[in-house]
Design an enzyme around this catalytic site. Structure first.
Site, PDB file in Angstrom:
ATOM      1  N   HIS A 195       0.824  -1.207   0.000  1.00  0.00           N
ATOM      2  CA  HIS A 195       0.000   0.000   0.000  1.00  0.00           C
ATOM      3  C   HIS A 195       0.853   1.250   0.000  1.00  0.00           C
ATOM      4  O   HIS A 195       0.549   2.225  -0.658  1.00  0.00           O
ATOM      5  CB  HIS A 195      -0.906   0.013   1.232  1.00  0.00           C
ATOM      6  N   ASP A 463       1.554  -8.900 -18.948  1.00  0.00           N
ATOM      7  CA  ASP A 463       1.197 -10.319 -18.861  1.00  0.00           C
ATOM      8  C   ASP A 463       1.861 -11.140 -19.954  1.00  0.00           C
ATOM      9  O   ASP A 463       2.223 -12.300 -19.718  1.00  0.00           O
ATOM     10  CB  ASP A 463      -0.331 -10.485 -18.925  1.00  0.00           C
TER      11      ASP A 463
END
Ligand code: PEP
Ligand code: MG
Length: 581
Positions: A195, A463
């Site tokens: 975070h 990806d």
């Protein structure tokens, strides 16, 4: 004067900062083991409840002071912590421990926190593993009240220009410090997906995370250089070193300022080829940044954030309202809305319909696979995207396609939804373009076939590299193998560009590679004409485009591809970049 390389971590924003070190002592608050008598149990549980309530009030106060201009996901971080305070595991578990073990509230909380951290530690998913930090942050908030600790609140000191050193930072601290003009921060914990790192990126603060032992080696008040491009902190630099970095910082600032002059200039190469530069966006707030760099469109709107931190999926109206606001904010430039790409690296805690745990989530029920399996998740989004197309130019983009049958199913679902909307008298663009991401090697190898069935293709290199090279994109251990210049990757990219061209279908790239200045000349030489990237990378990309000669690059790339198996790709790329600029 000595120069100490005080820490190596993960640079979050590719930038430099120079400033005085400021220790923010926010380590985990430890509790001592203490037992109580049976008669004290009720008072102790009441004390625990009061501490939880006080921690809740603290967090609410921080959330209420988030400036309006900051992205909404920041309040979502605080909301996550507030939800944890309501979660039985943290809020009720210690009460049981107090009653069963007759121990103090502090010790009960510590036992519960340790157990939860261990659960997160054992998770295979590196992203979820980092969520243990949230547990510690929330437990600390409670512990602080139990132990009546008077940490100096962030904001009580003048932090302007300081480089903050901490074991870790809470989202709340990060926001407050950013508003005080800190120059950078360095934390001992946290990975690129933590975070803290996400926040630093979002708030534009140069940062290094995961710099182990940095708080032990670096002294309060000493001068530091944070080179977040390389992930290093330099302590106590001598004048020469300081001068060197000051010059680099000034050059960086001058370069950023000079790029502003390109905002209104056309994105055309030196030999006259028009190149489309688009933005990747995620939050509605990214629109401002997109407008600021005069992007030609949005080539990738990631919609996963709509599903985060909630128990049920967003309904059609919520989707529509969000898309409508984004479209209106974009003032007529086209937007490519990618349908939900949940799973693997985009796993979110407490997400509705999160795919069930899989032994290999990246190869599991992810993205379009999940959507086709769960139509109640997919249909409202499809209906909303179609309805949103009545408000401006919209394209639909399908992630992670791996075979044509999958694509046929999606297309017939889209036709079905169009029929429904027509019958209901709801407006939409009946000619809405449907494109697909080429990010699975099978799709790249069959790009000619996909190009025939789709209106446009977009290469997802993040990806495509992960799947082609068989490396988990968020696993630090194998990060060193993540290589955009691997000959197989370059061949696949070239093949997709050529397939699109042969079928007369536009091909863009929206993976990180598209916004990396190193690769733009190579991609131009391969024939790529549409790029989509973070808004912050777009002006630098335009600078490179405007100084490129596509004719020459095409020849040089032919030569590079002919030599790629025998020679070092990094060397070849560097020769290409220096020969053409
Ligand atoms: C990609 O895979 O390159 C891409 C742009 O999608 P994401 O990073 O959201 O998976
Ligand atoms: Mg992807």
């Amino acid at each position: 004067m000595t120069l100490a390389c005080a820490g190596i971590g993960i640079g979050v924003i590719r930038s430099i900062a120079i400033g005085e070190a400021w220790h923010l002592r926010r380590g985990r608050i430890e509790a001592r083991r203490r037992f109580i008598s049976a008669a004290e149990v009720e008072d102790e549980t009441a004390r625990f409840r009061q501490a939880v309530e006080a921690a809740r009030q603290d967090l609410k106060a921080v959330r209420d002071h988030i400036p309006k201009s900051t992205p909404t996901d920041i309040s979502a971080f605080i909301d996550t912590h507030l939800l944890m305070l309501e979660d039985a595991a943290l809020a009720e578990g210690p009460l049981e421990t107090i009653r069963e073990q007759h121990c103090s509230a502090e010790w009960a909380l510590q036992l519960r926190c340790n157990a939860l951290v261990q659960v997160f530690d054992e998770m295979e998913d590196p992203y979820l593993r980092t969520r243990k930090d949230d547990v510690t942050h929330v437990a600390n908030q409670i512990q602080k009240h139990l132990q009546a600790r008077q940490d100096k609140p962030v904001g009580a000191e003048d932090l302007n220009g300081k480089i903050i050193l901490a074991q870790d930072l809470t989202p709340a601290d990060t926001i407050l410090m950013r508003n005080q003009g800190i120059a950078a921060f360095v934390t001992e914990f946290g990975g690129p997906m933590s975070h803290t790192a996400i926040l630093a990126r979002s708030l534009g603060i140069p940062a290094i995370v995961g710099a182990h032992h940095a708080t032990q080696y670096l002294q309060q008040g000493e001068l530091l250089i944070v080179d977040a491009r390389r992930g290093v902190v330099l302590a106590d630099p001598d004048e020469r070193m300081l001068e060197h970095f000051r010059k680099q910082l000034a050059a960086e600032q001058a370069h950023t300022a000079s790029l502003q002059a390109l905002v209104d200039r056309p994105s055309v190469t030196a030999d006259g080829t028009a190149i489309t530069l688009m933005a990747n966006i995620e939050l509605p707030e990214d629109i401002k940044a997109t407008a600021g760099v005069d992007a030609a469109g949005v080539g990738l709107y990631r919609t996963e954030f709509l599903y985060m931190n909630r128990d049920s999926p967003p309904n059609e109206e919520e989707h529509l309202e969000t898309y409508r606001r984004v479209i209106e904010g974009l003032n007529g430039i086209p937007i490519t809305i990618r349908t939900l790409d949940l799973g693997a690296d985009k796993e979110v805690e407490r997400c509705c319909h999160a795919p069930p745990p899989a032994s290999n989530p990246a190869l599991g029920l992810r993205a379009i696979r999940l959507c086709l399996k769960e139509p109640e998740l997919f249909r409202p989004q499809l209906r909303a995207i179609l309805r949103a197309s009545a408000f401006g130019p919209v394209r639909i983009m399908i992630p992670m396609l791996s075979n044509i049958q999958e694509l046929r199913t999606v297309k017939s679902l889209i036709e079905e939804v169009k029929g429904e909307l027509k019958r209901e008298g709801l407006a939409f663009d009946s000619a809405i373009p449907v494109g697909g991401m080429i990010e699975v090697p099978a799709a790249a190898l069959a790009a000619d076939s996909f190009a025939r069935h789709l209106d446009f293709l977009s290469i997802g290199t993040n990806d495509l590299i992960q799947y082609t090279l068989a490396i988990d994109r968020i696993d630090d251990e194998v990060n060193y193998l993540y290589d955009p210049l691997h000959p197989s990757i370059l061949r696949l990219i070239q093949q997709v560009i050529q397939a699109g061209r042969a079928a007369g279908k536009p091909v863009s790239m929206c993976g990180e590679m598209a916004g990396n200045p190193l690769y733009i000349p190579l991609l131009l030489g391969m024939g790529l004409r549409e790029f989509s990237m973070r808004p912050g990378s777009l002006l630098e990309a335009k600078r490179i485009v405007r100084s490129s000669d596509v004719g020459r690059l095409t020849e040089c790339v032919k030569d590079l591809m002919a030599r790629i198996d025998e020679e070092d790709p990094v060397q070849l790329l560097s020769q290409l970049n220096s020969a053409t600029h």
